[in-house]
Design a protein around this motif. Structure first.
Motif, PDB file in Angstrom:
ATOM      1  N   LEU A 185       0.837  -1.206   0.000  1.00 42.22           N
ATOM      2  CA  LEU A 185       0.000   0.000   0.000  1.00 42.22           C
ATOM      3  C   LEU A 185       0.869   1.253   0.000  1.00 42.22           C
ATOM      4  O   LEU A 185       0.628   2.195  -0.769  1.00 42.22           O
ATOM      5  N   LEU A 186       1.907   1.270   0.844  1.00 42.52           N
ATOM      6  CA  LEU A 186       2.802   2.432   0.909  1.00 42.52           C
ATOM      7  C   LEU A 186       3.608   2.597  -0.377  1.00 42.52           C
ATOM      8  O   LEU A 186       3.855   3.725  -0.822  1.00 42.52           O
ATOM      9  N   VAL A 192      -1.689   7.705   0.686  1.00 46.32           N
ATOM     10  CA  VAL A 192      -2.565   7.291   1.782  1.00 46.32           C
ATOM     11  C   VAL A 192      -2.146   7.957   3.095  1.00 46.32           C
ATOM     12  O   VAL A 192      -2.986   8.260   3.949  1.00 46.32           O
ATOM     13  N   LEU A 193      -0.846   8.237   3.236  1.00 44.87           N
ATOM     14  CA  LEU A 193      -0.341   8.836   4.476  1.00 44.87           C
ATOM     15  C   LEU A 193      -0.807  10.281   4.663  1.00 44.87           C
ATOM     16  O   LEU A 193      -0.829  10.783   5.789  1.00 44.87           O
ATOM     17  N   GLU A 194      -1.168  10.939   3.563  1.00 42.28           N
ATOM     18  CA  GLU A 194      -1.669  12.306   3.679  1.00 42.28           C
ATOM     19  C   GLU A 194      -2.961  12.344   4.487  1.00 42.28           C
ATOM     20  O   GLU A 194      -3.279  13.356   5.120  1.00 42.28           O
ATOM     21  N   VAL A 232       5.657   8.977  13.495  1.00 41.21           N
ATOM     22  CA  VAL A 232       4.491   8.165  13.123  1.00 41.21           C
ATOM     23  C   VAL A 232       3.543   8.976  12.234  1.00 41.21           C
ATOM     24  O   VAL A 232       3.182  10.107  12.556  1.00 41.21           O
ATOM     25  N   ASP A 233       3.150   8.387  11.113  1.00 39.36           N
ATOM     26  CA  ASP A 233       2.198   9.052  10.215  1.00 39.36           C
ATOM     27  C   ASP A 233       1.151   8.079   9.657  1.00 39.36           C
ATOM     28  O   ASP A 233       0.445   8.396   8.707  1.00 39.36           O
ATOM     29  N   GLY A 234       1.035   6.909  10.222  1.00 37.24           N
ATOM     30  CA  GLY A 234       0.029   5.930   9.785  1.00 37.24           C
ATOM     31  C   GLY A 234       0.198   4.657  10.610  1.00 37.24           C
ATOM     32  O   GLY A 234       1.078   4.582  11.447  1.00 37.24           O
TER      33      GLY A 234
END
Length: 452
Positions: free
Chosen positions: A210-211, A217-219, A255-257
């Motif tokens: 996914l990353l 997605v992290l936004e 941490v961002d997700g």
């Protein structure tokens, strides 16, 4: 008598010195203990991965299939991004609430943003509710939009899991809820008692894919707080369930997700990711408990913190082998029918790896030739510069090594450093004749020696 007494004193002194030496060695010599062996991860399963390479740095019961709960939604997110990329769905597309999603959205025992029975919502609104607040009705709405029904969407999920190589993975719904929580409306073809199942290693692999494919997605997953339908009578406060985000109660630098999960069946789980400078780690904990053995929201973040601390404190991306490195035992390969009889081989690109800094000297390179290119230790001219002839296999002489999420370590190529043209027929004929005469001379010399 004096002689014997003197000898006895010397023996006693020798024994004393020996004992002192043993004492000093055992007390002064550092006692090396592998850090991963001293980690205490209070969870049924766990894994720590270098997000760039997929190298596994630590794992515990990582291949054991367990309840995955709302970490399931990472697959729903992936299929949504894919559908948008392919033009099948748009962010501003409106979804009309169904009886299924309306009834689920009204159940405040579940994580939800309440839908109006006759309401419509954009895909972007529902995606944010899913990614930030783990909203279950919104997730089902996305599934229905993409596939028509959640049942058909579940088929897509399982097909994609197989395509990704997610071992021991079974999806029965789009949300990760227990089917028994879906008010008898669970996807057709699944049992009411069924659960979504994944091992920690497969969860980590899904997270990495996914990353890699959709880093945007992290936004959304890094947003700590957002209001759903802000400024309307439907306004709902959505505080991110990932409490390790900056500004939240268990915040952790970097941490961002990405996605929490909890049900009675699965316990408390978390697939987290954190980045500092150029290093990003993925940590997955499943079935986290506290020191008393009780599961809790805090327990999953405590376990994740231990994993992240281990990663950032102990590991660095080290260059183990420079570009152009040649093996002492084999810096060349023989070339058959070439203008040159040998060609040099070397490592194409520098070899870097996420390792514990103190263990750099434990990795030893070994040359593995490609039998489909190198036959019986030789190449046949014409040989091009940069021809890949094999790879490097790095072996760790002691300690644990867990491999990669992909199952194979990255290809570390060894190639020719120059080209060798094919010799003309005249040169080959002379070389063949020379070899023949040399053989005759050797045979004659042997015969003469045998006469004497």
């Amino acid at each position: 008598m004096e002689v014997f007494k003197h000898v006895r004193n010397l023996i006693n002194k020798g024994l004393l010195i020996a004992l002192l030496a043993v004492f000093m060695i055992t007390t002064i010599t550092p006692q090396f203990v592998h850090a991963e062996e001293s980690l205490t991860i209070m969870a049924e399963a766990a894994i720590l991965v270098d997000a760039e390479s997929g190298k596994i740095l630590y794992e515990k019961n990582a291949e054991k299939p367990l309840g995955v709960a709302s970490m399931t939604k990472m697959m729903t997110e992936y299929l949504l991004f894919e559908a948008i990329k392919e033009g099948k769905v748009t962010w501003d597309q409106e979804y009309q609430v169904t009886d299924y999603t309306y009834r689920i959205s009204q159940d405040m025992r579940l994580s939800n943003v309440p839908f109006r029975e006759d309401g419509s919502y954009t895909i972007k609104e529902m995606y944010e509710a899913m990614a930030i607040f783990s909203a279950n009705a919104a997730t089902i709405g996305i599934a229905e939009t993409i596939a028509g029904t959640e049942s058909k969407f579940v088929q897509l999920m399982n097909e994609k899991a197989k395509e990704m190589g997610l071992a021991e993975t079974t999806f029965v719904n789009s949300t990760g809820l227990s089917n028994s929580s879906l008010m008898g409306m669970h996807p057709e073809g699944t049992k009411e008692t069924a659960e979504n199942i994944m091992p920690a290693r497969s969860v980590a692999k899904l997270t990495k894919i996914l990353l890699d494919d959709y880093p945007e997605v992290l936004e959304t997953t890094k947003i700590p707080l957002k209001m759903f339908r802000e400024g309307t009578s439907d306004e709902t406060r959505m505080e991110n369930w990932n409490s390790m985000l900056p500004g939240l109660i268990y915040e952790y630098e970097g941490v961002d997700g990405l996605k929490t999960g909890s049900t009675d069946f699965a316990g408390y789980s978390f697939a987290g990711t954190a980045k500092r400078d150029d290093t990003r780690f993925i940590a997955v904990v499943m079935g986290a408990v506290d020191s008393e053995g009780a599961g809790s929201y805090k327990a999953r973040f405590d376990a994740t913190r231990v994993l992240f601390d281990y990663g950032f404190d102990e590991f660095t991306n080290e260059e183990l082998i420079p570009a152009g490195y040649q093996f002492k035992e084999q810096g060349t390969l023989e070339v058959d029918k070439g203008v040159e009889e040998k060609v040099a081989i070397a490592v194409k690109e520098p070899v870097t790896m996420m390792i514990r800094t103190a263990e750099k000297e434990l990795y030893q390179p070994e040359l593995v030739l490609d039998d489909s290119v190198v036959e019986k230790g030789k190449l046949e001219a014409e040989v091009e510069e940069g021809l890949v002839v094999g790879s490097i296999q790095l072996t760790k002489t002691e300690g644990s090594e867990y491999g990669y999420l992909s199952g194979n370590e990255n290809k570390l190529e060894v190639a020719t450093t120059e080209s060798v043209e094919r010799a003309g027929w005249v040169s080959l004929s002379l070389r063949s004749a020379g070899g023949f005469l040399s053989s005759l001379w050797d045979d004659a010399g042997t015969f003469v020696k045998e006469l004497f």
